[in-house]
Design an enzyme around this catalytic site. Structure first.
Site, mmCIF file in Angstrom:
data_model
loop_
_atom_site.group_PDB
_atom_site.id
_atom_site.type_symbol
_atom_site.label_atom_id
_atom_site.label_comp_id
_atom_site.label_asym_id
_atom_site.label_seq_id
_atom_site.Cartn_x
_atom_site.Cartn_y
_atom_site.Cartn_z
ATOM 1 N N GLY A 10 0.840 -1.203 0.000
ATOM 2 C CA GLY A 10 0.000 0.000 0.000
ATOM 3 C C GLY A 10 0.869 1.245 0.000
ATOM 4 N N GLY A 13 -0.336 4.884 -1.361
ATOM 5 C CA GLY A 13 -1.429 5.584 -0.686
ATOM 6 C C GLY A 13 -0.961 6.793 0.104
ATOM 7 N N GLN A 14 -1.927 7.407 0.782
ATOM 8 C CA GLN A 14 -1.663 8.668 1.484
ATOM 9 C C GLN A 14 -0.524 8.522 2.498
ATOM 10 O OE1 GLN A 14 -4.501 9.879 4.406
ATOM 11 N NE2 GLN A 14 -3.737 11.969 4.517
ATOM 12 N N ASP A 36 2.366 -1.760 -4.339
ATOM 13 C CA ASP A 36 0.974 -1.310 -4.328
ATOM 14 C C ASP A 36 0.299 -1.911 -5.553
ATOM 15 O OD1 ASP A 36 -0.424 1.414 -2.804
ATOM 16 O OD2 ASP A 36 -1.468 0.538 -4.511
ATOM 17 N N ILE A 37 -1.028 -1.875 -5.541
ATOM 18 C CA ILE A 37 -1.772 -2.377 -6.700
ATOM 19 C C ILE A 37 -1.681 -1.374 -7.852
ATOM 20 C CG2 ILE A 37 -4.044 -1.403 -6.062
ATOM 21 C CD1 ILE A 37 -5.106 -4.344 -6.699
ATOM 22 N N ASP A 54 -0.958 -7.019 -5.441
ATOM 23 C CA ASP A 54 -2.262 -6.950 -4.783
ATOM 24 C C ASP A 54 -2.084 -7.498 -3.367
ATOM 25 O OD1 ASP A 54 -4.772 -7.599 -3.772
ATOM 26 O OD2 ASP A 54 -5.544 -8.347 -5.693
ATOM 27 N N TYR A 144 -15.586 -0.259 7.987
ATOM 28 C CA TYR A 144 -14.157 -0.021 8.208
ATOM 29 C C TYR A 144 -13.797 -0.261 9.677
ATOM 30 C CZ TYR A 144 -9.870 2.856 8.429
ATOM 31 O OH TYR A 144 -8.599 3.329 8.623
ATOM 32 N N ILE A 174 -5.566 11.743 9.386
ATOM 33 C CA ILE A 174 -4.204 12.176 9.048
ATOM 34 C C ILE A 174 -4.265 13.228 7.933
ATOM 35 C CG2 ILE A 174 -1.896 11.434 8.317
ATOM 36 C CD1 ILE A 174 -2.739 10.169 10.965
HETATM 37 N N1 SER Z 1 -9.095 8.748 8.259
HETATM 38 C C1 SER Z 1 -9.801 7.524 8.375
HETATM 39 C C2 SER Z 1 -11.132 7.612 7.753
HETATM 40 O O1 SER Z 1 -11.711 8.675 7.792
HETATM 41 C C3 SER Z 1 -9.945 7.153 9.822
HETATM 42 O O2 SER Z 1 -9.038 6.156 10.116
HETATM 43 O O3 SER Z 1 -11.625 6.639 7.264
#
Ligand code: SER
Length: 320
Positions: A10, A13-14, A36-37, A54, A144, A174
């Site tokens: 990953g 990603g951010q 990363d994918i 993946d 999530y 974040i």
């Molecule tokens: N920043 C994340 C979200 O909003 C929280 O872990 O899904």
């Protein structure tokens, strides 16, 4: 002598993209394999090894670990809160199966150490909202959050049962300017800066008084590296550590932005993410992280606002 060989899953990603660069700086470019994918930004792709993979493809992940003789894995791939609500089964599959692949490889001693991020999303509507303790009621109400809560239980289980050295942090929202986040509830606090610079206005998808715990990227990266470098005996929590820096509402962020951009205007049109935000804590008690591995943050709201504007302006100059 550095004998670490790191794999980041990953990495485009951010958080992954900035974490990969920092780890390359610390451990040497060739010792940090980004995967990363999808491809990442130019700096990530050109500064060291990069592999398309993946996170749920077990043979592929295992082959990479063998090929590069990986010792430590940072598993940063996940589907965030907003996107996961739209595709629950896909989110569960990605968030859980990627973790099992890594935990099982660690159990089989094919890797030595694992980092896996959790989130404030593990908490739910019945959790105390202010100064949420490390150990408390956890009844997450999002896909999530359920996946992160289950993941935490599995991490602790693999540590207790099989001695797997897995370490984890419950990240707050974040905030960063280098790579955009992918579908989180806290993303408004990033979009607002992009829109402020582009149009001078922003329509927030969370209501004005929604308090959420937040952190600047630099602090999040520091925490991640600190917890991984701490001696194993200091890591007393093997599910995931509470971590905090600041708490603010969209209204408070907007007034901080107005200090630097007096004409900035904000309006509020809450969408489905409001319910997600309402189920999460407003502030977090991170005293265990402070005590066990000396966690502390540097960026408050004012510093974060300045850093975001500066960073985005530098990015814009680079792009032109
Ligand atoms: N920043 C994340 C979200 O909003 C929280 O872990 O899904």
């Amino acid at each position: 002598m550095n004998s670490k060989k790191i794999l980041i899953i990953g990495a485009s990603g951010q958080i992954g993209s900035e974490l990969s660069l920092k780890l390359r700086e610390l451990y040497g470019n060739d010792n940090v394999v980004a995967s990363d994918i999808k491809e990442g930004n130019e700096e990530l792709m050109s500064s060291g090894p990069f592999e398309i993979a993946d996170a749920t493809d077990q043979p592929r992940i295992e082959a990479l670990i063998e090929q590069y003789k990986i010792t430590d894995v940072y598993l940063m791939a996940a589907m965030l809160s907003g996107t996961a609500e739209k595709m629950p089964m896909k989110a569960w599959d990605l968030n859980m199966n990627s973790l099992f692949i890594i935990l099982n490889l660690a159990k089989e001693k094919k890797i030595e150490k694992v980092y896996w991020p959790s989130s404030i999303a593990v908490f739910g509507p019945t959790t105390p909202k202010q100064d949420t303790p490390q150990t408390t009621i956890m009844e997450p109400s999002t896909v999530y959050g359920i996946s992160k809560q289950a993941g935490e239980r599995w991490c602790e289980y693999y540590f207790n049962k099989y001695g797997v050295d897995v370490r984890s942090i419950r990240y707050p929202g974040i905030i960063s300017y280098k790579t955009l986040p992918g579908g989180g509830t806290t993303d408004y606090a990033i979009e607002i800066f992009h829109e402020a610079l582009k149009t001078g206005t922003y329509t927030s998808f969370l209501s004005e008084n929604t308090s959420l715990p937040m952190m600047f990227m630099e602090d999040a990266i520091k925490a991640t590296i600190d917890i991984m470098q701490a001696p194993a005996e200091n890591i007393k929590v093997r599910s995931s550590y509470n971590l905090a820096a600041m708490t603010f509402t969209p209204k408070e962020l907007a007034s901080e932005i107005k200090k630097q951009m007096p004409d900035f205007k904000i309006s509020y049109v809450p969408d489905f993410r409001q319910a997600i935000a309402d189920s999460w804590p407003a502030s977090i008690d991170d005293s265990e992280a402070k005590k066990d591995w000396n966690w502390d943050f540097e960026y408050d709201l004012e510093k974060l606002t300045t850093a975001m504007f500066e960073g985005l302006k530098v990015n814009a100059v680079k792009e032109n």
